[in-house]
Design an enzyme around this catalytic site. Structure first.
Site, mmCIF file in Angstrom:
data_model
loop_
_atom_site.group_PDB
_atom_site.id
_atom_site.type_symbol
_atom_site.label_atom_id
_atom_site.label_comp_id
_atom_site.label_asym_id
_atom_site.label_seq_id
_atom_site.Cartn_x
_atom_site.Cartn_y
_atom_site.Cartn_z
ATOM 1 N N HIS A 16 0.798 -1.235 0.000
ATOM 2 C CA HIS A 16 0.000 0.000 0.000
ATOM 3 C C HIS A 16 0.825 1.277 0.000
ATOM 4 O O HIS A 16 0.322 2.347 -0.328
ATOM 5 C CB HIS A 16 -0.932 0.050 1.219
ATOM 6 C CG HIS A 16 -1.972 -1.023 1.242
ATOM 7 N ND1 HIS A 16 -2.871 -1.197 0.217
ATOM 8 C CD2 HIS A 16 -2.260 -1.980 2.156
ATOM 9 C CE1 HIS A 16 -3.680 -2.217 0.511
ATOM 10 N NE2 HIS A 16 -3.326 -2.709 1.678
HETATM 11 ZN ZN LIG Z 1 -4.262 -6.996 3.087
#
Ligand SMILES: [Zn+2]
Length: 381
Positions: free
Chosen positions: A139
Site C-alpha cells: 500500500h
Molecule cells: Zn491486506
C-alpha cells in the site's frame, strides 16, 4: 529453462526483524515471518538439496529513493527518531493504521532489503524462487504511508527486476487492492500488475475496479479483479483460471513477483472472504507451470495461525515439497482455531451454502465478462 523438479528455492529472513514490533494495538504482527520460519524448520522444509536460507540487510537510502521521495524518507526517519515533523501527517505518517513508533523505519527497510535480495538472486540466476515472508507492503506510495505499510518492497522489487531488463508479472492475492504497486506501474507495459481483492466497495483501500486497466503504454497491463463478500474457493479459482492464467500466458513474463497476503482466508478479522489455504497452494502450482523465476512475498494476514500455516503451505509448494492435493488431504482448518497441525498444512474444504453461491457466482461472472471485454483484446485473446 527452470525445471520444477530441480527448483532452487531460498527463504529470506533475519531475526533482526523481531527487534522492531509494531505497537501492541496494531493488527500487524511482525512475528509472523519468524513463526513461519520456525514451523518450516521443524517440518524439515528449510533444508534439502536445492533449498537454502539467507538473511537480508536493510535496504539503504539510495535504493529506497528509487521509489520513495527523499522528503518522505526524511520525514519517516525523523519521526522514527522522535523528532517532530510538521508535514508527516500529510504523508500518512502518524495515523491509526501507520502510527509513529521507534523501529518503523528499520523494520520497513529490512522488509524491503529481503525482497530486493530475492530480486538480486533471481537476476543473477542464483535461484529459481525466493520467499520473503516479511514483505508484501503493497500500500505504501512514493510519499505515502498507508495500511500498515511505510515502504513498498513489492514496488522496489519490481523496479529492480525491470531495471535489469526483465519483463515482470506482479500478481497480488492479498484481500486488499495492491494500490501502491498498481500506481507505480500504471503507465508501463514492462511490469504488468494483476490484483485479486475484496471489492473496494466493501473494503480498504476502496480502489481497484474492473475499469482501472492502466493508461498510455500501460493500457491493458493493469488488471483488477474485485471480489464480492463471501467469495469461496471454487468461485475464486474459476475467476483465477479464466482471467489470470490466459493473461500471464499471453504476456510471457521473464519473472513473477507474487504478493501472498493471507487475509483472504475465512475468519480473517479484517476482511470478509471465505477462502481456505488450498487456493494459495493451487495458485503457486499454477505459477510454477510457467517455468519462470518466482519472487514471493508475504503481506496481510491477521489471524496468526492461519497466516503462518498458509505461508508454510505456499513455501512447501514453491520449494517442490508439495506435489498436489491428492497426496495432502486437508485435516487442519481455517475455522477450527486449531494449532495442532499434525493433520498437515492444508485446510479442510469449507461447506458452501446455496445462499452463498447465489450471492457470489453471478456477481463474479459479471466481473469476468467485464475484465475480458476491457483487456483481453489488447493481449490478442
Ligand atoms: Zn491486506
Amino acid at each position: 529453462m527452470v525445471s520444477v523438479s530441480k527448483q532452487r528455492a531460498v527463504f529470506i529472513y533475519t531475526p533482526e526483524l523481531e527487534k522492531y514490533p509494531y505497537p501492541a494495538e496494531s493488527p500487524f504482527n511482525t512475528t509472523r515471518a519468524g513463526r513461519t520460519r520456525q514451523v518450516l524448520n521443524s517440518m524439515g522444509l528449510l533444508s534439502g538439496e536445492n533449498i537454502s536460507e539467507t538473511a537480508q540487510e536493510a535496504a539503504d537510502r539510495v535504493t529506497l529513493k528509487k521509489f520513495h521521495t527523499a522528503r518522505y524518507l526524511h520525514a519517516l526517519k525523523d519521526s522514527n527518531d522522535g523528532k517532530f515533523v510538521a508535514d508527516a501527517m500529510n504523508m500518512g505518517i502518524g495515523t491509526l493504521d501507520c502510527p509513529v513508533f521507534k523501529g518503523m523505519y528499520e523494520y520497513s527497510a529490512l522488509a524491503c532489503g529481503a525482497t530486493l535480495l530475492g530480486a538480486k538472486l533471481i537476476i543473477e540466476g542464483k535461484t529459481d524462487a525466493a520467499f520473503n515472508p516479511a514483505g508484501g507492503l503493497h500500500h505504501a506510495g512514493p510519499e505515502k504511508a498507508a495500511g500498515f505499510c511505510y515502504m513498498n518492497d513489492n514496488a522496489l522489487g519490481c523496479l529492480a527486476l525491470a531495471e535489469a531488463g526483465k519483463k515482470v508479472l506482479y500478481l497480488d492475492v492479498d484481500v486488499h487492492h495492491g494500490d501502491g504497486v498498481q500506481e507505480a506501474f500504471y503507465d508501463r507495459s514492462d511490469v504488468m500488475t494483476i490484483s485479486f481483492h475484496q471489492s473496494g466497495r466493501t473494503l480498504f483501500p476502496g480502489t481497484g475496479f474492473e475499469d482501472d486497466i492502466g493508461a498510455g503504454e500501460g493500457k491493458g497491463y493493469c488488471v483488477n479483479v474485485p471480489l464480492p463478500v463471501g467469495t469461496f474457493d471454487e468461485a475464486y479459482m474459476k475467476v483465477y483460471r479464466e482471467i489470470s492464467e490466459p493473461l500471464i500466458a499471453a504476456y510471457r513474463p521473464d519473472v513473477i513477483v507474487f504478493e501472498l497476503g493471507a487475509d483472504g482466508l475465512a475468519g480473517d478479522p479484517l476482511a470478509n472472504l471465505y477462502l481456505t489455504n488450498n487456493i494459495y497452494a493451487e495458485i503457486v502450482h499454477s505459477l510454477l507451470e510457467f517455468k519462470k523465476p518466482i519472487l514471493m512475498t508475504g503481506g496481510g494476514g491477521y489471524d496468526m495461525d492461519n497466516t503462518v500455516r498458509a505461508w508454510s503451505l505456499a513455501w512447501s509448494v514453491l520449494s517442490g515439497a508439495d506435489k498436489g492435493v491428492e497426496e495432502n488431504i486437508g485435516l487442519g482448518g481455517v475455522m477450527l482455531q486449531s494449532t495442532d497441525w499434525q493433520g498437515g498444512l492444508r485446510d479442510r474444504v469449507l461447506p458452501v451454502s446455496k445462499a452463498r453461491k447465489d450471492a457470489v457466482v453471478p456477481a463474479l461472472d459479471a466481473t469476468i465478462e467485464k475484465i475480458k471485454a476491457n483487456v483481453f483484446a489488447i493481449h490478442g485473446l
